[in-house]
Scaffold this active site. Sequence first.
Site, mmCIF file in Angstrom:
data_model
loop_
_atom_site.group_PDB
_atom_site.id
_atom_site.type_symbol
_atom_site.label_atom_id
_atom_site.label_comp_id
_atom_site.label_asym_id
_atom_site.label_seq_id
_atom_site.Cartn_x
_atom_site.Cartn_y
_atom_site.Cartn_z
ATOM 1 N N CYS A 1 -4.495 11.862 11.056
ATOM 2 C CA CYS A 1 -5.434 10.787 11.356
ATOM 3 C C CYS A 1 -5.208 10.451 12.835
ATOM 4 C CB CYS A 1 -5.243 9.596 10.450
ATOM 5 S SG CYS A 1 -3.632 8.869 10.572
ATOM 6 N N ASP B 1 5.075 1.102 11.853
ATOM 7 C CA ASP B 1 3.870 0.432 11.336
ATOM 8 C C ASP B 1 3.728 -0.999 11.833
ATOM 9 O OD1 ASP B 1 3.886 2.016 8.043
ATOM 10 O OD2 ASP B 1 3.325 2.720 10.033
ATOM 11 N N LYS C 1 0.845 -1.212 0.000
ATOM 12 C CA LYS C 1 0.000 0.000 0.000
ATOM 13 C C LYS C 1 0.875 1.255 0.000
ATOM 14 C CE LYS C 1 -1.573 1.746 3.993
ATOM 15 N NZ LYS C 1 -1.305 3.177 4.222
ATOM 16 N N ASN C 2 1.898 1.263 0.850
ATOM 17 C CA ASN C 2 2.688 2.490 1.017
ATOM 18 C C ASN C 2 3.681 2.716 -0.106
ATOM 19 O OD1 ASN C 2 1.219 3.017 3.250
ATOM 20 N ND2 ASN C 2 2.804 2.434 4.727
ATOM 21 N N ARG D 1 -4.441 11.146 3.966
ATOM 22 C CA ARG D 1 -3.247 11.998 3.979
ATOM 23 C C ARG D 1 -2.377 11.744 2.753
ATOM 24 N NH1 ARG D 1 0.375 14.638 7.221
ATOM 25 N NH2 ARG D 1 2.572 14.161 6.840
ATOM 26 N N ARG E 1 0.423 15.002 12.116
ATOM 27 C CA ARG E 1 0.871 14.739 10.739
ATOM 28 C C ARG E 1 1.039 16.061 9.961
ATOM 29 N NH1 ARG E 1 -0.945 9.513 9.804
ATOM 30 N NH2 ARG E 1 0.591 9.296 8.130
ATOM 31 N N PRO E 2 1.899 16.972 10.402
ATOM 32 C CA PRO E 2 2.100 18.232 9.667
ATOM 33 C C PRO E 2 2.727 17.975 8.291
ATOM 34 C CG PRO E 2 3.743 18.019 11.386
ATOM 35 C CD PRO E 2 2.795 16.879 11.563
ATOM 36 N N ILE E 3 2.797 19.055 7.500
ATOM 37 C CA ILE E 3 3.386 18.940 6.160
ATOM 38 C C ILE E 3 4.461 20.006 5.951
ATOM 39 C CG2 ILE E 3 1.391 17.865 5.013
ATOM 40 C CD1 ILE E 3 0.547 20.745 4.208
ATOM 41 N N ASP E 4 4.989 20.519 7.052
ATOM 42 C CA ASP E 4 5.964 21.615 6.955
ATOM 43 C C ASP E 4 7.201 21.231 6.142
ATOM 44 O OD1 ASP E 4 6.250 19.877 9.237
ATOM 45 O OD2 ASP E 4 7.955 21.098 9.841
ATOM 46 N N LEU E 5 7.636 19.988 6.254
ATOM 47 C CA LEU E 5 8.859 19.574 5.535
ATOM 48 C C LEU E 5 8.607 19.524 4.025
ATOM 49 C CD1 LEU E 5 10.114 16.770 7.956
ATOM 50 C CD2 LEU E 5 10.805 19.182 7.873
ATOM 51 N N ARG F 1 -8.392 -0.360 4.585
ATOM 52 C CA ARG F 1 -7.524 0.601 3.891
ATOM 53 C C ARG F 1 -6.214 -0.055 3.464
ATOM 54 N NH1 ARG F 1 -6.659 6.109 7.007
ATOM 55 N NH2 ARG F 1 -5.378 6.337 5.142
ATOM 56 N N VAL G 1 8.279 7.785 16.483
ATOM 57 C CA VAL G 1 7.969 8.417 15.198
ATOM 58 C C VAL G 1 6.698 9.248 15.261
ATOM 59 C CG1 VAL G 1 7.447 7.981 12.747
ATOM 60 C CG2 VAL G 1 9.192 6.613 13.928
HETATM 61 C C1 EPZ Z 1 4.298 7.158 5.791
HETATM 62 O O1 EPZ Z 1 3.493 8.205 6.323
HETATM 63 C C2 EPZ Z 1 3.411 5.928 5.796
HETATM 64 N N1 EPZ Z 1 2.245 6.160 4.955
HETATM 65 C C3 EPZ Z 1 2.965 5.606 7.231
HETATM 66 O O2 EPZ Z 1 2.216 4.397 7.195
HETATM 67 C C4 EPZ Z 1 4.218 5.386 8.079
HETATM 68 O O3 EPZ Z 1 3.827 5.143 9.415
HETATM 69 C C5 EPZ Z 1 5.121 6.623 8.003
HETATM 70 O O4 EPZ Z 1 5.445 6.911 6.625
HETATM 71 C C6 EPZ Z 1 6.421 6.435 8.768
HETATM 72 O O5 EPZ Z 1 7.093 5.322 8.290
HETATM 73 C C7 EPZ Z 1 2.370 6.064 3.612
HETATM 74 O O6 EPZ Z 1 3.444 5.800 3.089
HETATM 75 C C8 EPZ Z 1 1.132 6.291 2.800
HETATM 76 P P1 EPZ Z 1 6.285 10.700 7.699
HETATM 77 P P2 EPZ Z 1 4.021 9.745 6.247
HETATM 78 O O7 EPZ Z 1 6.147 11.908 6.865
HETATM 79 O O8 EPZ Z 1 4.754 9.959 4.986
HETATM 80 C C9 EPZ Z 1 6.488 14.051 10.987
HETATM 81 C C10 EPZ Z 1 0.403 2.976 7.648
HETATM 82 O O9 EPZ Z 1 -0.013 2.495 8.714
HETATM 83 N N2 EPZ Z 1 6.433 15.006 9.861
HETATM 84 O O10 EPZ Z 1 7.515 9.858 7.578
HETATM 85 O O11 EPZ Z 1 2.881 10.619 6.570
HETATM 86 C C11 EPZ Z 1 5.148 13.350 11.188
HETATM 87 O O12 EPZ Z 1 4.293 14.152 11.971
HETATM 88 C C12 EPZ Z 1 0.823 4.429 7.599
HETATM 89 O O13 EPZ Z 1 0.526 2.346 6.588
HETATM 90 C C13 EPZ Z 1 6.622 16.352 10.112
HETATM 91 O O14 EPZ Z 1 6.827 16.761 11.251
HETATM 92 O O15 EPZ Z 1 5.034 9.733 7.481
HETATM 93 C C14 EPZ Z 1 5.531 12.081 11.881
HETATM 94 O O16 EPZ Z 1 5.654 12.331 13.274
HETATM 95 C C15 EPZ Z 1 0.621 5.132 8.935
HETATM 96 N N3 EPZ Z 1 6.548 17.235 9.076
HETATM 97 C C16 EPZ Z 1 6.905 11.771 11.292
HETATM 98 O O17 EPZ Z 1 7.379 12.988 10.679
HETATM 99 C C17 EPZ Z 1 6.302 16.827 7.784
HETATM 100 O O18 EPZ Z 1 6.255 17.674 6.864
HETATM 101 C C18 EPZ Z 1 6.883 10.684 10.241
HETATM 102 O O19 EPZ Z 1 6.036 11.129 9.214
HETATM 103 C C19 EPZ Z 1 6.109 15.445 7.554
HETATM 104 C C20 EPZ Z 1 6.185 14.552 8.599
#
Ligand code: EPZ
Length: 417
Positions: free
Chosen positions: A116, A304, A22-23, A92, A121-125, A396, A326
């Site tokens: 969720c 995960d 999925k991911n 997301r 889950r911010p998007i600042d990066l 999902r 995480v």
């Molecule tokens: C991906 O989510 C996966 N989803 C998640 O799987 C997985 O848990 C996660 O990576 C970590 O491995 C998909 O690939 C669709 P991140 P993503 O950006 O990309 C913080 C599942 O169960 N962050 O690596 O959203 C964030 O808040 C799902 O299959 C910022 O601060 O994860 C989190 O604490 C759940 N700013 C951490 O980084 C940002 O701009 C990891 O988030 C982006 C993220």
Amino acid sequence: MKKIVIEGGAPIRGEIHVSGAKNAVLPLIAATLLTEGVCTIDECPWLSDVDTMCRVLTYLGAKTGFSDNRLSIDTCGLKSVATPGELVRKMRASFLIMGPLLARFGKVRMSLPGGCAIGARPIDLHLKGFEAMGARISIGPGYIEAEAPKLTGAHIYLDFPSVGATENLMMAASLAEGPTIIDNAAQEPEIVDLSNMLSAMGANIKGAGTSIIRINGVSSLRPAMHTVIPDRVEAGSFMVLAAASGGELIISNVIAEHLKSVIAKLQEAGVVVEIGYDGVHVIGNEHIHPLDIKTLPYPGFPTDMQAQFMPLLAIAKGASVVTETVFENRFMHVAELQKMNADIKIDGHSAVINGVSRLRGAEVSATDLRAGAAMIIAGCIAEGVTTIDHIDHIQRGYENICDKLAAVGARIKTVES
Ligand code: EPZ
């Protein structure tokens, strides 16, 4: 509303096949927006998240088709860069289309993605990276707009190795002017899979799977055919089920390399894991040793898989500690496991689990996708009947989960409540 009903204690034994990841497939679908033509993705799992992502692309004017786990996406008719708000808020991962639309059309308007259950889950990066490549970002009530006549390559340092930010920026940089370096990039296998498809489309990318990814932007990309990697989290979930039930599973379509940390922890718990050519053979154990787990970005122990390990540790012979580094709120499954006689106490980002002799069936909820998988594992090993509601979360990310588990002995079914 549908529920899953499980009568615990059935021996789990047999062969089970893992679906496509999925991911990995969600960013692959987003990447098709970078070109005009028909891309195909084989071994694509049919999941509600895949359906949602296809609906987003259809809203933009693409055409999608799915049969025999082959997803085809025709992006010739793209006519909009304003995305459907309710779909983006629902999932997301739909935010992954921002990079491709910005790179291809120079403009995109996105609703803010829903966090969720597991955190803000911010998007600042993501946004910081787009700005570094020359995009002008404006944020309105509930939406974001980005504009860049032509993205230019940049050296981007990610404060955290965000999977989604790495994927979004890798896709945007593929069509930017000049070189981009993504520093402190995420190293997950899904990043490598995306890089492989982008390369097949004509992108110039090196270093995916390491913390430094170098992309030399090209003027255009072409459609490609790609086969998605197996789902390492689905595979890990089945491995834990075999371990916790004291059963035995031969799990096919597994890249064991992607599960090194999970295999190491299962072996530390006293579980036999044999690695084959295309899969793994897991033999459960009545005596599960307690152990400590700390979730980390790949190649560390995957967040995960944290929820799925809890029912296993809940019946271990001693005390275990699970630390989630995480996400800030990924222990929602603890309260549900406590309803099943699990002895778990949360202390900040850690959960202390004292093993009990047996879990007991109860009425529980799937609070998020992986918590739902944990409740299925708990239901299969508990004494008595477990009913799980909110199973839309489970659908999902797990293709045909009840059929797959029933085929290896689980007494599990989906019912209308
Ligand atoms: C991906 O989510 C996966 N989803 C998640 O799987 C997985 O848990 C996660 O990576 C970590 O491995 C998909 O690939 C669709 P991140 P993503 O950006 O990309 C913080 C599942 O169960 N962050 O690596 O959203 C964030 O808040 C799902 O299959 C910022 O601060 O994860 C989190 O604490 C759940 N700013 C951490 O980084 C940002 O701009 C990891 O988030 C982006 C993220």
